[in-house]
Each structure stands twice: as structure tokens, then as C-alpha cells.
Design a protein around this motif. Sequence first.
Motif, PDB file in Angstrom:
ATOM      1  N   SER A   1      -6.324   0.686  -6.926  1.00  0.00           N
ATOM      2  CA  SER A   1      -7.024  -0.552  -6.546  1.00  0.00           C
ATOM      3  C   SER A   1      -8.544  -0.359  -6.549  1.00  0.00           C
ATOM      4  CB  SER A   1      -6.572  -0.998  -5.153  1.00  0.00           C
ATOM      5  OG  SER A   1      -7.140  -0.161  -4.158  1.00  0.00           O
TER       6      SER A   1
ATOM      7  N   VAL B   1      -1.727   1.481  -4.837  1.00  0.00           N
ATOM      8  CA  VAL B   1      -0.952   0.320  -4.384  1.00  0.00           C
ATOM      9  C   VAL B   1       0.177   0.026  -5.363  1.00  0.00           C
ATOM     10  CG1 VAL B   1      -2.916  -0.727  -3.179  1.00  0.00           C
ATOM     11  CG2 VAL B   1      -2.514  -1.287  -5.594  1.00  0.00           C
TER      12      VAL B   1
ATOM     13  N   LYS C   1       1.573  -3.491  -6.427  1.00  0.00           N
ATOM     14  CA  LYS C   1       1.460  -4.945  -6.235  1.00  0.00           C
ATOM     15  C   LYS C   1       1.744  -5.757  -7.498  1.00  0.00           C
ATOM     16  CE  LYS C   1      -1.736  -4.736  -2.325  1.00  0.00           C
ATOM     17  NZ  LYS C   1      -3.045  -5.143  -1.772  1.00  0.00           N
TER      18      LYS C   1
ATOM     19  N   LEU D   1       0.844  -1.184   0.000  1.00  0.00           N
ATOM     20  CA  LEU D   1       0.000   0.000   0.000  1.00  0.00           C
ATOM     21  C   LEU D   1       0.888   1.245   0.000  1.00  0.00           C
ATOM     22  CD1 LEU D   1      -3.039   0.932   0.329  1.00  0.00           C
ATOM     23  CD2 LEU D   1      -2.569   1.049   2.778  1.00  0.00           C
TER      24      LEU D   1
END
Length: 244
Positions: free
Chosen positions: A146, A152, A154, A110
Amino acid sequence: VDSRGGTPRKKKKNKDKKRKLETEEDKPDVVGGWWVVNNFGQMSGTVAIEMQSNAYIHALDTGLFTVGAPHNEDEGPEPPEQFTAIKLSDSRVALKSGYGKYLGINSEGLVVGRSDAIGAREQWEPVFQDGKIALMASNSCFISYSEEGDIVAKNKSAGDGEMVKIRSCAEKEMKRKDDLVDEDRGNVKSCELSYVKKFQSFQDRRLRVNEDDESNLKRARTDGKFHEALLDRRSKMKADRYCK
């Protein structure tokens, strides 16, 4: 086909449409004075990160980030959407929010802005490829928006969802190809006049330029001694405060 003569009609509409598309492509991508960064050398000063069309990463007072509401086409980012880019190396930067905190990532990937100092997690690498930009975090993942509304990092690969535009409001330096200073441009007469304006004090509002033959100036310019020749001519003029 034209019913009168049997000759095919010109497809003017299609041509106009094509011309309009080409014009839009050539048009510089500038919004409210904010232009798109296209190389790492431009990554400094105040920047904004456009995640979607006219919508930017927006800092919240909780230390988290989201995507702000879309702006009008002529509106730049608001203060919570502006960050200070600080170069750390030839490829990495730190980003500081308007709250005075550095952007980083937590263990879940995050993006957070709660650090007062730059550590390993507060380092970012803009990746430029084929005219597109993706922003890689310290976990080697690219930032995206997200479903929960957070920013984020990821994904290890950069797809369309990871493509961003980094905009800057810094004044662009338009460098001329020849790198000459303004006073050296033009013919020898205009060059001398420029130098006189730059160095001469003229209390009675009259410029005094050396009236001697300019042929030696032209020769000096060819020989690479132009400035020395100008200085010599100015030294003969009493009004020049630098050559008395």
C-alpha cells in the motif's frame, strides 16, 4: 550500405543484443541460493516473498509487515524476510514469521502476524498462472504493497501490483528421468563395482570383485533379475559382510 562494394553491412550489434537477451531469459532466476517457486508442490520450508525487484516482505516487531530495502543482485533475503510455509491442503498454506507468529489478515484487510495458532484468517492460497504468482488471503483478495507502506489484501483481482515471486532456499531434488538408483547406472561391470563398494568391507583397502563370466549378469539385467544375480555373485565373496 558499404561505400566500397555497395553490399549491406551485417547488423552484428543487434544480433549480439538479441543473443544476450535470450541468454538472460534462459538463465535460472536464483538469488543467493534462493530460487523461484513455480508450483504448489514446492511451497514448503523456508520461503521469502519478493514484492519488488530484490525487495521482500519484511516482518516488523509490531506484528505488521512492510517491504524491506532492496538487496544487491547476489543477496538473498534477511531473517526478518524469511517465513516458514506449512501446507494445510492441496492449495493452501500457513506462513509463520521469524517471531513465531502466523501471518493473517484483520477485518480491514491489513496483513498482520500476531496469531499463535492457524485459524481461517491465517490461510493463504498461492495462485500460479502463466509463470506468475499472486498470493490470495482468506478474504479472496490478493496481497499488495500500500501507499502507506503496509502489506494489505484488498484487491479481488490480481494486476501487476499483486504479482510476487515466492523464493525458496530448499535444496532442489534433481530427478533423473529413468529414476534408477546410482548403482544401477552404466554397464554391468561398473554396476557390480558400485555394489561391491557399497556392501563390501575391505580392511586391507582392496576391493574383491567376482571374476566369473559377466554374460549371466547381462542376461539377468534383461530379465529383470539383475539385483538377485548381483547378490548371488557377492555371496560367493568372503569379503562381503552382508552375504556371509
